[in-house]
Design an enzyme around this catalytic site. Structure first.
Site, PDB file in Angstrom:
ATOM      1  N   SER A 227      -9.691   1.690   3.119  1.00  0.00           N
ATOM      2  CA  SER A 227      -8.826   2.439   2.229  1.00  0.00           C
ATOM      3  C   SER A 227      -7.788   1.605   1.485  1.00  0.00           C
ATOM      4  CB  SER A 227      -8.100   3.519   3.026  1.00  0.00           C
ATOM      5  OG  SER A 227      -7.206   2.939   3.965  1.00  0.00           O
TER       6      SER A 227
ATOM      7  N   LYS B  55       0.848  -1.198   0.000  1.00  0.00           N
ATOM      8  CA  LYS B  55       0.000   0.000   0.000  1.00  0.00           C
ATOM      9  C   LYS B  55       0.882   1.246   0.000  1.00  0.00           C
ATOM     10  CE  LYS B  55      -3.897   1.931   2.648  1.00  0.00           C
ATOM     11  NZ  LYS B  55      -4.703   1.773   3.880  1.00  0.00           N
TER      12      LYS B  55
ATOM     13  N   SER C 239      -9.751  -0.634   7.327  1.00  0.00           N
ATOM     14  CA  SER C 239      -9.188  -0.438   5.983  1.00  0.00           C
ATOM     15  C   SER C 239      -8.450  -1.629   5.387  1.00  0.00           C
ATOM     16  CB  SER C 239      -8.251   0.770   5.980  1.00  0.00           C
ATOM     17  OG  SER C 239      -8.994   1.961   5.963  1.00  0.00           O
TER      18      SER C 239
END
Lengths: 486, 118
Positions: free
Chosen positions: A154, A79, A178
């Site tokens: 997210s 990420k 997330s």
């Protein structure tokens, strides 16, 4: 053989036995990204050249039968909120669009040490603030199961990349759900570890008392392997726990016989998607069929979790994001009169709408006259939510709930109503406030073909129990064999 | 009654060093008002005897020996700077800025007289 189809552990075993070379593995995934990512949009950047060079080094060692590290040549995605030395780390924000970290996050160093190869950085909601990845400043990441739907957020890029077989495994971060929520929306195995289990050094901070890094994986064994590779104490993060790291992979296979699964009534509420509820109830029955003992538990402060979270998380965010001042790194406005003017324009131009909203909310909650009424109140309710879990875990080994009240929703459906978007996190937020670990595992599909996530929450530092329970369920059901049609 | 006014939004934006357009201020006022209204759900709970939780882990002071350790090279630390001069981060004038700020505050003052250390 399409190597990209394999799980991380299958690929690892083939490389270990010398039947597949690290270069073949990396090439297979790079070709997959080439073929699909224009549509899925999971990656902010792909580091193909560097990945191939790293794979060639492992291959040279494999050829001469030199001992290789456990994940040698395994292609992983990270990420874009986790610092990678020499590779842009943007947080999907204009303000960090060209930021190249001069150091690695500890999790990155650990994955490198284990032999893993970085394929690229994945898309996300700006600064990890969001539940759909629509808050990226750069792209619209799509759900591989239905390209008209969001992947969740997210960590939407990591979840979509794993679900679409564009990496062998990925890391995400979870502040209020997330990792687990996009994991559920994309039908994969996704684990938020206990707060303190994994070092946050080099993770760009959102809400420091809630943030935790964890794996998004093709199956539970892969999740266990990745957690084992990144967990453990780090002198550079004083909130990382100085506790031994168990062999998570070896802990799998214990089965569910006699395991007490707590079912909280507060997580089966009106307004839930009926297909989600049916899938979760069937999953609980399946677990009972495997020998688990169902125990009703109460988490009475669940309904206060969202309000508590959005005060605590935004207060911490408003402080953490104070560092983006256009001086040491990041975007700076073109025109400014003086220093304060430069700060204000830099931040006004550099941050997107949701980040601004949260900075404003957090600044307000911490400001003179409102601190006691909002921030301090939320910290006290956080204590009550934590106590709920302590009491519930006196009656059960793990808690089983839906990951989200709905399956993946369509683009634009919630984006204009921030409060509706916040409510999407209703089942995942409490685990962050209490600091306990949670997993999302796929428990079936809606008639429209969208995956449904089952959440299994555990006691602090008892990742073994939730990995084992989720693994037993996964092995007894056919869901993991289904792949999106891309 | 509104939880937050547009004037408060402007005040908080100044505290947060965030330039907002007129349109943003308008939207932000309505959205924060709705969100803060939702936060009121917490007020039904009596928390007078509850201790706040700032962290879920036991906080201990972590000490280490005061030894020189490797750190970033200066060039690496400066590499991401939007503006630099020699080995320094370069920023707009600060002294001028103080003068501006004081002028804004002191609406009755003589605007032509210098206030900063010039």
């Amino acid at each position: 053989m399409d190597l990209y189809r394999l799980t991380l552990h299958e690929l690892r075993d083939l490389i270990r036995r010398g039947e597949v070379s690290p270069v073949e593995a990396v090439r297979s995934y790079l070709a997959r990204i080439d073929a699909l990512d224009a549509r899925v949009q999971a990656f902010n950047c792909v580091t193909g050249e560097a990945a191939l060079r790293a794979a060639e080094r492992y291959q040279a060692r494999q050829v001469v039968r030199e001992a290789l590290p456990p994940l040698a040549g395994i292609p992983i995605a990270i990420k874009d909120v986790i610092c990678t030395r020499g590779v842009t780390t943007t947080c999907s924000s204009r303000i960090l669009e060209h930021f190249v970290p001069p150091y690695n996050a500890t999790v990155m160093d650990r994955l490198h040490a284990a032999g893993a190869v970085l394929l690229g950085k994945t898309s996300m909601d700006e600064f990890a603030m969001g539940s759909s990845t629509e808050n990226s400043a750069f792209k619209k990441t799509r759900n591989p199961w239905n390209l008209e739907c969001v992947p969740g957020g997210s960590s939407g890029g990591s979840a979509a990349a794993v679900a679409a077989d564009m990496c062998a495994g990925a890391l995400g971060t979870d502040t209020g759900g997330s990792i687990r929520q996009p994991g559920g929306f994309c039908g994969i195995a996704a684990l938020k570890p206990t707060y303190g289990r994994v070092s946050r050094y080099g993770l760009v901070a959102f809400a420091s008392s809630l943030d935790q890094i964890g794996p998004l994986a093709k199956d539970l064994r892969d999740a266990a392997i990745l957690l084992g590779a990144i967990a453990g104490h780090d002198p550079k993060d004083s909130t990382s726990a100085d506790l031994p790291v168990p062999d998570y992979e070896a802990a799998l296979g214990g089965g569910l016989r006699g395991v007490k699964i707590g079912i909280p009534a507060e997580y089966f509420v009106a307004g839930m998607d009926p297909e989600v509820e049916a899938a979760v109830r069937e999953a609980i029955a399946t677990m009972e069929g495997l020998g688990a003992i169902r125990v009703p538990v109460r988490l009475p402060h669940t309904q206060y979790a969202i309000a508590t979270y959005y005060l605590v998380a935004t207060a911490e965010a408003s402080s953490n994001l104070g560092r983006y001042d256009g001086v040491k790194y990041g975007y700076r406005t073109e025109k400014s009169e003086h220093l304060i003017d430069m700060y204000m324009k830099t931040r006004g131009e550099g941050f997107g709408p949701e980040v601004k909203r949260r900075i404003m909310l957090g600044t307000y909650a911490l400001s003179a006259g409102y601190y006691d009424a909002y921030y301090l109140k939320a910290l006290k309710v956080r204590t009550l939510i934590r106590q709920d879990f302590t009491e519930a875990f006196q009656r059960c080994d793990v808690i089983v709930t839906p990951t989200s009240p709905t399956p993946a929703f369509r683009f634009g459906e919630k984006v204009d109503d921030p409060l509706q978007m916040y409510l999407a996190d209703v089942f995942t937020i409490s685990a962050n406030l209490a600091g306990v670990p949670g997993i999302s595992v796929n428990c079936g599909f809606t008639t429209a073909g969208l995956p449904v996530g089952l959440q299994i929450i555990g006691k602090p530092f008892d990742e073994c129990a939730i990995l084992n329970a989720a693994h037993a369920y996964e092995q007894a059901t056919p869901w993991r064999t289904r792949r999106p049609d891309l | 009654m509104a939880k937050i006014t547009r004037a408060e939004v402007e005040h908080v934006a100044r505290l947060a060093r965030l330039a907002l357009s007129e349109d943003e201020k308008e939207r932000m006022t309505a959205q924060l008002d709705a969100i803060l209204g939702y936060m009121d759900t917490l007020n039904v709970l009596d928390t007078t005897k509850v201790e706040p939780t700032t962290t879920v882990i036991p906080m201990v002071t972590v000490l280490r020996e005061d030894r020189v350790q490797p750190c970033l090279e200066r060039e690496e630390a400066l590499a991401n700077a939007p503006d630099r001069e020699d080995v320094f981060f370069r920023v707009p004038r600060i002294i001028e800025d103080w003068r501006e700020t004081d002028r804004e505050r002191d609406s009755d003052g003589d605007r032509d007289s210098p206030v900063g250390n010039s």
